[in-house]
Design an enzyme around this catalytic site. Structure first.
Site, PDB file in Angstrom:
ATOM      1  N   PHE A 198     -23.859 -25.556 -22.863  1.00  0.00           N
ATOM      2  CA  PHE A 198     -23.828 -24.102 -22.276  1.00  0.00           C
ATOM      3  C   PHE A 198     -24.962 -24.114 -21.506  1.00  0.00           C
ATOM      4  O   PHE A 198     -25.905 -24.692 -21.570  1.00  0.00           O
ATOM      5  CB  PHE A 198     -24.167 -23.254 -23.387  1.00  0.00           C
ATOM      6  CG  PHE A 198     -22.753 -22.707 -24.191  1.00  0.00           C
ATOM      7  CD1 PHE A 198     -22.060 -23.438 -24.997  1.00  0.00           C
ATOM      8  CD2 PHE A 198     -22.628 -21.433 -24.015  1.00  0.00           C
ATOM      9  CE1 PHE A 198     -20.609 -22.850 -25.487  1.00  0.00           C
ATOM     10  CE2 PHE A 198     -21.166 -20.900 -24.586  1.00  0.00           C
ATOM     11  CZ  PHE A 198     -20.456 -21.850 -25.407  1.00  0.00           C
ATOM     12  N   LYS A 214     -54.105 -19.415 -39.762  1.00  0.00           N
ATOM     13  CA  LYS A 214     -53.852 -18.298 -38.747  1.00  0.00           C
ATOM     14  C   LYS A 214     -55.056 -18.098 -37.841  1.00  0.00           C
ATOM     15  O   LYS A 214     -55.951 -18.137 -38.343  1.00  0.00           O
ATOM     16  CB  LYS A 214     -53.637 -16.899 -39.410  1.00  0.00           C
ATOM     17  CG  LYS A 214     -53.145 -15.859 -38.589  1.00  0.00           C
ATOM     18  CD  LYS A 214     -52.996 -14.604 -39.174  1.00  0.00           C
ATOM     19  CE  LYS A 214     -52.842 -13.338 -38.289  1.00  0.00           C
ATOM     20  NZ  LYS A 214     -52.873 -11.997 -38.964  1.00  0.00           N
ATOM     21  N   PRO A 225     -37.405 -32.368 -27.361  1.00  0.00           N
ATOM     22  CA  PRO A 225     -36.430 -33.286 -26.747  1.00  0.00           C
ATOM     23  C   PRO A 225     -35.321 -32.672 -26.572  1.00  0.00           C
ATOM     24  O   PRO A 225     -34.859 -31.325 -26.992  1.00  0.00           O
ATOM     25  CB  PRO A 225     -36.030 -34.048 -27.956  1.00  0.00           C
ATOM     26  CG  PRO A 225     -36.674 -33.160 -29.198  1.00  0.00           C
ATOM     27  CD  PRO A 225     -37.883 -32.342 -28.706  1.00  0.00           C
ATOM     28  N   ASP A 226     -34.404 -32.973 -25.611  1.00  0.00           N
ATOM     29  CA  ASP A 226     -33.333 -32.478 -25.068  1.00  0.00           C
ATOM     30  C   ASP A 226     -32.357 -32.900 -25.890  1.00  0.00           C
ATOM     31  O   ASP A 226     -31.646 -33.842 -25.737  1.00  0.00           O
ATOM     32  CB  ASP A 226     -33.035 -32.649 -23.556  1.00  0.00           C
ATOM     33  CG  ASP A 226     -31.616 -31.678 -23.081  1.00  0.00           C
ATOM     34  OD1 ASP A 226     -30.579 -31.674 -23.958  1.00  0.00           O
ATOM     35  OD2 ASP A 226     -31.814 -31.125 -22.128  1.00  0.00           O
ATOM     36  N   ILE A 227     -31.731 -32.136 -26.957  1.00  0.00           N
ATOM     37  CA  ILE A 227     -30.792 -32.461 -27.894  1.00  0.00           C
ATOM     38  C   ILE A 227     -29.430 -33.031 -27.548  1.00  0.00           C
ATOM     39  O   ILE A 227     -28.855 -33.897 -27.634  1.00  0.00           O
ATOM     40  CB  ILE A 227     -30.550 -31.530 -28.998  1.00  0.00           C
ATOM     41  CG1 ILE A 227     -32.072 -31.099 -29.663  1.00  0.00           C
ATOM     42  CG2 ILE A 227     -29.526 -31.792 -29.863  1.00  0.00           C
ATOM     43  CD1 ILE A 227     -32.044 -29.885 -30.582  1.00  0.00           C
ATOM     44  N   LYS A 286     -26.176 -29.063 -13.866  1.00  0.00           N
ATOM     45  CA  LYS A 286     -26.539 -29.382 -15.164  1.00  0.00           C
ATOM     46  C   LYS A 286     -25.472 -30.218 -16.057  1.00  0.00           C
ATOM     47  O   LYS A 286     -25.744 -31.179 -16.741  1.00  0.00           O
ATOM     48  CB  LYS A 286     -26.746 -28.107 -16.331  1.00  0.00           C
ATOM     49  CG  LYS A 286     -27.492 -28.100 -17.449  1.00  0.00           C
ATOM     50  CD  LYS A 286     -27.910 -26.659 -17.698  1.00  0.00           C
ATOM     51  CE  LYS A 286     -28.992 -26.015 -16.879  1.00  0.00           C
ATOM     52  NZ  LYS A 286     -29.220 -24.667 -17.419  1.00  0.00           N
ATOM     53  N   LYS A 321     -26.450 -34.026 -17.301  1.00  0.00           N
ATOM     54  CA  LYS A 321     -26.300 -34.506 -18.650  1.00  0.00           C
ATOM     55  C   LYS A 321     -25.107 -35.244 -19.089  1.00  0.00           C
ATOM     56  O   LYS A 321     -24.867 -35.172 -20.294  1.00  0.00           O
ATOM     57  CB  LYS A 321     -26.526 -32.948 -19.587  1.00  0.00           C
ATOM     58  CG  LYS A 321     -27.747 -32.308 -19.520  1.00  0.00           C
ATOM     59  CD  LYS A 321     -28.068 -31.236 -20.511  1.00  0.00           C
ATOM     60  CE  LYS A 321     -29.291 -30.443 -20.075  1.00  0.00           C
ATOM     61  NZ  LYS A 321     -29.870 -29.713 -21.126  1.00  0.00           N
ATOM     62  N   ASP A 347     -37.502 -25.166 -24.814  1.00  0.00           N
ATOM     63  CA  ASP A 347     -37.792 -26.087 -24.068  1.00  0.00           C
ATOM     64  C   ASP A 347     -39.153 -26.867 -24.428  1.00  0.00           C
ATOM     65  O   ASP A 347     -39.276 -28.135 -24.157  1.00  0.00           O
ATOM     66  CB  ASP A 347     -37.533 -25.885 -22.663  1.00  0.00           C
ATOM     67  CG  ASP A 347     -36.257 -25.680 -22.317  1.00  0.00           C
ATOM     68  OD1 ASP A 347     -35.527 -26.228 -22.675  1.00  0.00           O
ATOM     69  OD2 ASP A 347     -35.982 -24.763 -21.429  1.00  0.00           O
ATOM     70  N   ASN A 384     -36.624 -17.293 -28.711  1.00  0.00           N
ATOM     71  CA  ASN A 384     -36.145 -16.634 -27.673  1.00  0.00           C
ATOM     72  C   ASN A 384     -34.939 -15.665 -28.365  1.00  0.00           C
ATOM     73  O   ASN A 384     -35.232 -15.516 -29.389  1.00  0.00           O
ATOM     74  CB  ASN A 384     -35.528 -17.474 -26.756  1.00  0.00           C
ATOM     75  CG  ASN A 384     -34.445 -18.525 -27.482  1.00  0.00           C
ATOM     76  OD1 ASN A 384     -33.527 -18.018 -28.007  1.00  0.00           O
ATOM     77  ND2 ASN A 384     -34.639 -19.845 -27.675  1.00  0.00           N
TER      78      ASN A 384
HETATM   79  O1  C5P Z   1     -30.984 -27.489 -19.329  1.00  0.00           O
HETATM   80  P1  C5P Z   1     -30.928 -26.239 -20.358  1.00  0.00           P
HETATM   81  O2  C5P Z   1     -31.883 -25.844 -21.296  1.00  0.00           O
HETATM   82  O3  C5P Z   1     -30.337 -24.966 -19.460  1.00  0.00           O
HETATM   83  O4  C5P Z   1     -29.205 -26.647 -21.001  1.00  0.00           O
HETATM   84  C1  C5P Z   1     -28.577 -25.941 -21.910  1.00  0.00           C
HETATM   85  C2  C5P Z   1     -27.757 -26.819 -22.848  1.00  0.00           C
HETATM   86  O5  C5P Z   1     -28.549 -27.883 -23.279  1.00  0.00           O
HETATM   87  C3  C5P Z   1     -27.282 -26.049 -23.851  1.00  0.00           C
HETATM   88  O6  C5P Z   1     -25.961 -26.496 -24.255  1.00  0.00           O
HETATM   89  C4  C5P Z   1     -28.317 -26.147 -24.880  1.00  0.00           C
HETATM   90  O7  C5P Z   1     -27.886 -26.367 -26.225  1.00  0.00           O
HETATM   91  C5  C5P Z   1     -28.700 -27.767 -24.640  1.00  0.00           C
HETATM   92  N1  C5P Z   1     -30.349 -28.019 -24.853  1.00  0.00           N
HETATM   93  C6  C5P Z   1     -30.511 -28.756 -25.915  1.00  0.00           C
HETATM   94  N2  C5P Z   1     -31.931 -29.207 -26.142  1.00  0.00           N
HETATM   95  C7  C5P Z   1     -32.820 -28.878 -25.489  1.00  0.00           C
HETATM   96  C8  C5P Z   1     -32.332 -27.723 -24.425  1.00  0.00           C
HETATM   97  C9  C5P Z   1     -31.229 -27.430 -23.919  1.00  0.00           C
HETATM   98  O8  C5P Z   1     -29.777 -29.155 -26.564  1.00  0.00           O
HETATM   99  N3  C5P Z   1     -34.190 -28.997 -25.650  1.00  0.00           N
END
Ligand code: C5P
Length: 402
Positions: A323, A289, A305-307, A337, A341, A279, A210
């Site tokens: 953020f 390739k 994973p959502d870190i 959000k 979270k 995501d 991105n």
């Molecule tokens: O749900 P969204 O992606 O909009 O959330 C944004 C927040 O979650 C940011 O702080 C981003 O660094 C964190 N995030 C994360 N891992 C992901 C997606 C988002 O830590 N896979």
């Protein structure tokens, strides 16, 4: 880095063509509500007039050791007692040499000698003069004496030559000055920050990523260090220089970022998740390739994973800050959000206004409500965010969670 507060600054201007840039510096300083008292050497007045500085600073400009209208008639003592710091910009080779020897034959050199505050100098001279062993010796001595040397920069010079010796630009000088003047609100705090994008490999040469530049995360890392924190920065691929004094770990994918975060979480007081983590990632990464054959290519993506959510849900979670970059319904989506979270604080902005930009605006949202930070350079927003975090941590009775 030594620190001091800065409400009133004495700006010494010595004789050099860069003196004209000092006028812009005064404008920038006053915009920050810093009261500027200008003192010029006689040589400086050959390049720019005291009236210019008087108009920009709103204060009378002093040039004379025997100024009769200063307090008790002792301008050299009086003027330096009323200020938090002295900055000499531009500082000529001659003036630096006078400082080294403790000369006191004009107002500026005398009040530098009589000072009881921090002294900073921004050298400006021809590159040959800068490289001369005498100047280099002087610079080492000034640093040894506790004087902060800001710059010089490299580039084209007024004399037509190119090299080291240009005065730092006024914006950069202001930034360096403010960096040293930050309140030490985060002393003893350990902060883990993620920044930048992640790249999810499709094959050895292609990836899903991105437009995140990493500027916000890197600014927060810098500002946190300025405020006394110990910073670990986990960075995705960006074109930025790592902040000095941060422990910076480079990663590529979301999975690598999660591993780096988990491996460095122990003992952290604060986790600020600024990274624009992808995501989704390709379910399969081709080891060679992928060749084009004219037919549509379908990629199957699986969720990363959502870190942040992973860290925030741990029983030993540090103070977690997220953020939220949204394209609409900023406050509503960001607050949702934050709750989903389990974050005490989220910083929200409009994605198109923030991504890759040097300036942006933020809205900080906590259980108390929203706190806007108006359009400003990201380093300024970073300081505002960290001050808010420090205030929340300082006030344990304050309701942190929703
Ligand atoms: O749900 P969204 O992606 O909009 O959330 C944004 C927040 O979650 C940011 O702080 C981003 O660094 C964190 N995030 C994360 N891992 C992901 C997606 C988002 O830590 N896979």
């Amino acid at each position: 880095m030594s620190h001091y507060s800065i409400k009133k600054l004495l700006l010494g201007v010595t004789g050099g063509i860069a003196a004209y840039k000092a006028a812009e510096l005064v404008r920038l300083l006053t915009k920050q509500d810093i009261d500027v008292q200008v003192v010029m050497t006689a040589a400086a007045t050959q390049f720019i007039t005291p009236v210019t500085f008087q108009a920009l600073s709103g204060n009378p400009v002093y040039t004379d050791l025997w100024q009769p209208d200063v307090g008790n008639g002792m301008a050299h003592i009086d003027l330096s007692r009323q200020v938090d710091a002295i900055l000499v910009a531009p500082a000529s080779a001659d003036f630096l040499s006078k400082l080294v020897h403790g000369a006191a034959d004009d107002l500026l050199s005398t009040l530098c000698l009589a000072r009881d505050c921090k002294l900073l100098v921004a050298p400006a001279m021809n590159q040959q003069m800068w490289h001369n062993p005498a100047t280099q010796r002087n610079i080492r001595q000034l640093q040894h004496d506790g004087i902060t040397v800001l710059g010089p920069a490299s580039g084209a010079q007024a004399c037509g030559e190119t090299g080291l010796g240009r005065m730092l630009e006024p914006e950069e000088l202001l930034e360096r000055l403010l960096a040293r003047a930050q309140p030490q609100l985060l002393t003893g705090k350990r902060i883990l920050i993620t920044a930048g994008p992640t790249q999810e490999a499709i094959d050895p040469v292609r990836a899903i990523t991105n437009h995140s530049s990493g500027k916000m995360g890197y600014s927060i890392a810098r500002a946190a260090i300025e405020m006394g924190a110990e910073v670990t920065l986990v960075s995705g691929p960006v074109a930025l220089t790592a902040p000095a004094n941060a422990r910076t770990l480079y990663v590529t994918s979301a999975n690598e970022m999660l591993t780096a975060v988990e491996n460095n979480l122990q003992g952290q007081d604060i986790f600020i998740s600024v990274a624009a983590v992808a995501d989704y990632r390709p379910q399969q990464t081709s080891t060679s390739k992928i060749k084009k054959n004219g037919t549509p290519l379908t990629l199957t993506l699986e969720a990363n994973p959502d870190i942040l959510a992973t860290v925030a849900s741990r029983p030993d979670a540090p103070f977690c800050v997220g953020f939220a970059a949204e394209s609409e319904n900023l406050l509503q989506y960001a607050e949702e959000k934050r709750r989903r979270k389990h974050l005490p604080l989220i910083a929200a902005n409009i994605a198109s206004e923030a991504l890759g930009q040097d300036e942006s605006s933020l809205v900080l949202i906590d259980a108390q409500g929203s706190h806007p930070l108006p359009l400003a350079p990201k380093i300024t927003l970073a300081r505002g965010l960290l001050q808010h975090i420090a205030a929340m941590l300082d006030n344990p009775t304050r309701k942190i969670h929703s």
